[in-house]
Design an enzyme around this catalytic site. Structure first.
Site, short mmCIF file in Angstrom:
data_model
loop_
_atom_site.label_atom_id
_atom_site.label_comp_id
_atom_site.label_asym_id
_atom_site.label_seq_id
_atom_site.Cartn_x
_atom_site.Cartn_y
_atom_site.Cartn_z
N TRP A 130 0.87 -1.19 0.00
CA TRP A 130 0.00 0.00 0.00
C TRP A 130 0.90 1.24 0.00
O TRP A 130 1.82 1.34 0.84
CB TRP A 130 -0.87 -0.05 1.26
CG TRP A 130 -1.81 1.09 1.45
CD1 TRP A 130 -2.68 1.60 0.55
CD2 TRP A 130 -1.99 1.84 2.66
NE1 TRP A 130 -3.40 2.62 1.11
CE2 TRP A 130 -3.00 2.80 2.41
CE3 TRP A 130 -1.41 1.80 3.93
CZ2 TRP A 130 -3.42 3.71 3.38
CZ3 TRP A 130 -1.83 2.69 4.89
CH2 TRP A 130 -2.82 3.63 4.61
N ASP A 211 -0.73 -5.69 9.21
CA ASP A 211 -1.76 -4.75 8.79
C ASP A 211 -3.02 -5.57 8.48
O ASP A 211 -3.02 -6.38 7.56
CB ASP A 211 -1.28 -3.98 7.55
CG ASP A 211 -2.17 -2.78 7.24
OD1 ASP A 211 -3.28 -2.70 7.81
OD2 ASP A 211 -1.76 -1.94 6.43
N ALA A 213 -6.56 -4.81 7.62
CA ALA A 213 -7.54 -3.77 7.26
C ALA A 213 -8.81 -4.33 6.64
O ALA A 213 -9.74 -3.58 6.38
CB ALA A 213 -6.90 -2.78 6.29
N LYS A 246 -13.37 -0.80 6.45
CA LYS A 246 -13.98 -1.62 5.39
C LYS A 246 -15.02 -2.58 5.95
O LYS A 246 -16.10 -2.73 5.37
CB LYS A 246 -12.89 -2.42 4.66
CG LYS A 246 -12.18 -1.66 3.57
CD LYS A 246 -11.13 -0.71 4.05
CE LYS A 246 -10.43 -0.02 2.90
NZ LYS A 246 -9.43 0.93 3.35
C1 LMR Z 1 -6.92 2.23 -0.21
O1 LMR Z 1 -5.90 1.52 -0.23
O2 LMR Z 1 -7.43 2.66 -1.25
C2 LMR Z 1 -7.57 2.58 1.08
O3 LMR Z 1 -6.91 1.96 2.14
C3 LMR Z 1 -7.76 4.04 1.28
C4 LMR Z 1 -6.47 4.79 1.52
O4 LMR Z 1 -6.40 5.52 2.50
O5 LMR Z 1 -5.54 4.70 0.72
#
Ligand code: LMR
Length: 397
Positions: A130, A211, A213, A246
């Protein structure tokens, strides 16, 4: 003062949100930022959240501060959701949990806690990961590096390379892992691979920062938590960043928690003291509203069952969308190169198209995906599946 500042490059995902908002075409399709959308393209408020929120507002008698640790009922619920009610680490009083503003707040607090250990700790994240991991963790003063994770050509995990890289890390290094589901690839470790990772981390003295999420959006609430439970059984120290964005659809409420598993009850108490001190000097005390909604759901068996059922339906719909998209792409391209999408889990997959094709998708077809070609499958309304497949064929065949 401000004259010395250089213009800031836009964040990759926030940049997609801005570009999408500026596109006047009525047929535009946002598959960038990770939010769940229903068949009409709306990100709904879950029915259970509406019900709990009304009940909570009717009952709430004060808006006084909740304290640096946040809502304790919320924290207890999240800890049990992640680790299970009778996990040995919980029974041994080795676990502490603190409410944070979203999963980002949890990651940042975990990073600042690691930085406080003062050993110049090296942190590694998967390649790819990410995009906000690097700034969030690096911003706390940690040196962040990557380990190989994904083979884009096959759409699978490059597991031998992953293990080899982790094997070379110095003892005490922190390894960021995505429990479920991996962002951006959607490619999760299987049970045997988690066992191998846990064994390696234990043998090499490495510390996982997990993580988490998307609990409930991979294979189910219990199945998705198994990797964390395994790590907390095998290792003396584990950090977890959990998010309710989420799985409760509480994106804008910023609801998360940092969970720390320590070697013993004494160490856990000291860690909690540090987490509270770190929170105090950042946001002082966390926002209450979203966590109070989650706590209301957790305290009512009927609401809890409703939440679990709604979440199951969301997960099943994403899985179906994955299969439909893979089939539509197979029909467009005349081959099975995108079949990996059907086998992956969670909201995202990496399409594997180049930057020019990503730009053409937006410019010529008004379809927005992340710059690394990450597509948010959970944001794809059913009527748009064939359109997406056709647009991808036009830009990347
Ligand atoms: C994403 O990966 O799109 C989400 O977790 C929102 C973000 O804050 O990036």
């Amino acid at each position: 003062m401000f004259q010395v500042l250089e213009p800031q490059a836009p964040d990759a995902l926030l940049g997609v949100m801005t570009a999408f908002a500026a596109d006047a075409d009525p047929s535009k399709l946002d598959l960038g930022v990770g939010v769940y959308r229903d068949a009409t393209g709306t990100t709904p408020v879950m029915a259970v959240v509406r019900a709990a929120e009304s009940a909570m507002l009717a009952r709430q008698s004060s808006k006084a501060y909740v304290g640096a640790g946040g809502n304790r009922q919320f924290a207890a619920f999240i800890e049990a959701l992640v680790l299970g009610t009778s996990h040995p680490a919980r029974v041994a009083a080795r676990v502490v949990t603190l409410q944070t503003p979203g999963g980002c707040g949890a990651l940042r607090l975990a990073a600042e806690l690691i930085a406080r250990t003062g050993r110049g700790t090296r942190v590694v994240v998967s390649d790819p990961t990410w995009p906000n991991h690097m700034p969030l963790l690096g911003g706390a003063g940690l040196a962040v590096d990557t380990y190989p994770y994904y083979d884009a050509a096959s759409g699978t995990i490059a597991f031998d390379a992953t293990l080899a890289a982790l094997e070379r890390l110095a003892a005490g290094s922190v390894v960021v892992l995505h429990a479920s589901c991996h962002n951006p690839t959607g490619a999760d470790l299987d049970a045997a691979q988690w066992q191998a990772v846990a064994e390696l981390l234990a043998r090499r003295g490495l510390v996982p920062l997990v993580d988490l999420a998307y609990q409930g959006l991979g294979d189910g609430l219990e199945a998705d938590a198994q990797p964390v439970r395994l790590l907390a059984e095998r290792l003396p120290e584990v950090l977890v960043a959990a998010s309710c964005s989420k799985n409760f659809g509480l994106y804008r409420e910023r609801v998360g928690a940092v969970i720390a598993v320590a070697a013993g009850p004494r160490e856990a108490g000291i860690v909690m003291g540090h987490l509270q001190a770190l929170a105090r000097r950042s946001w002082s005390m966390p926002p209450d509203h979203g966590a109070a909604i989650v706590a209301t759901i957790a305290a009512d068996p009927a609401l809890k069952a409703q939440w679990s059922a709604e979440l199951d339906a969301m997960r099943q719909r994403i899985t179906t969308l994955r299969s439909r998209l893979a089939s539509a792409l197979a029909a467009e391209f005349g081959d099975r190169r995108f079949d990996f999408i059907a086998g992956q889990r969670g909201m995202f997959s990496l399409l594997g198209i180049d930057a020019a094709a990503v730009r053409a998708l937006a410019a010529e077809h008004h379809v927005y995906v992340a710059p690394d070609s990450r597509v948010n499958i959970a944001g794809l309304p059913e009527p748009q599946v064939e359109r997406l497949a056709g647009a991808l064929h036009a830009v990347a065949a």
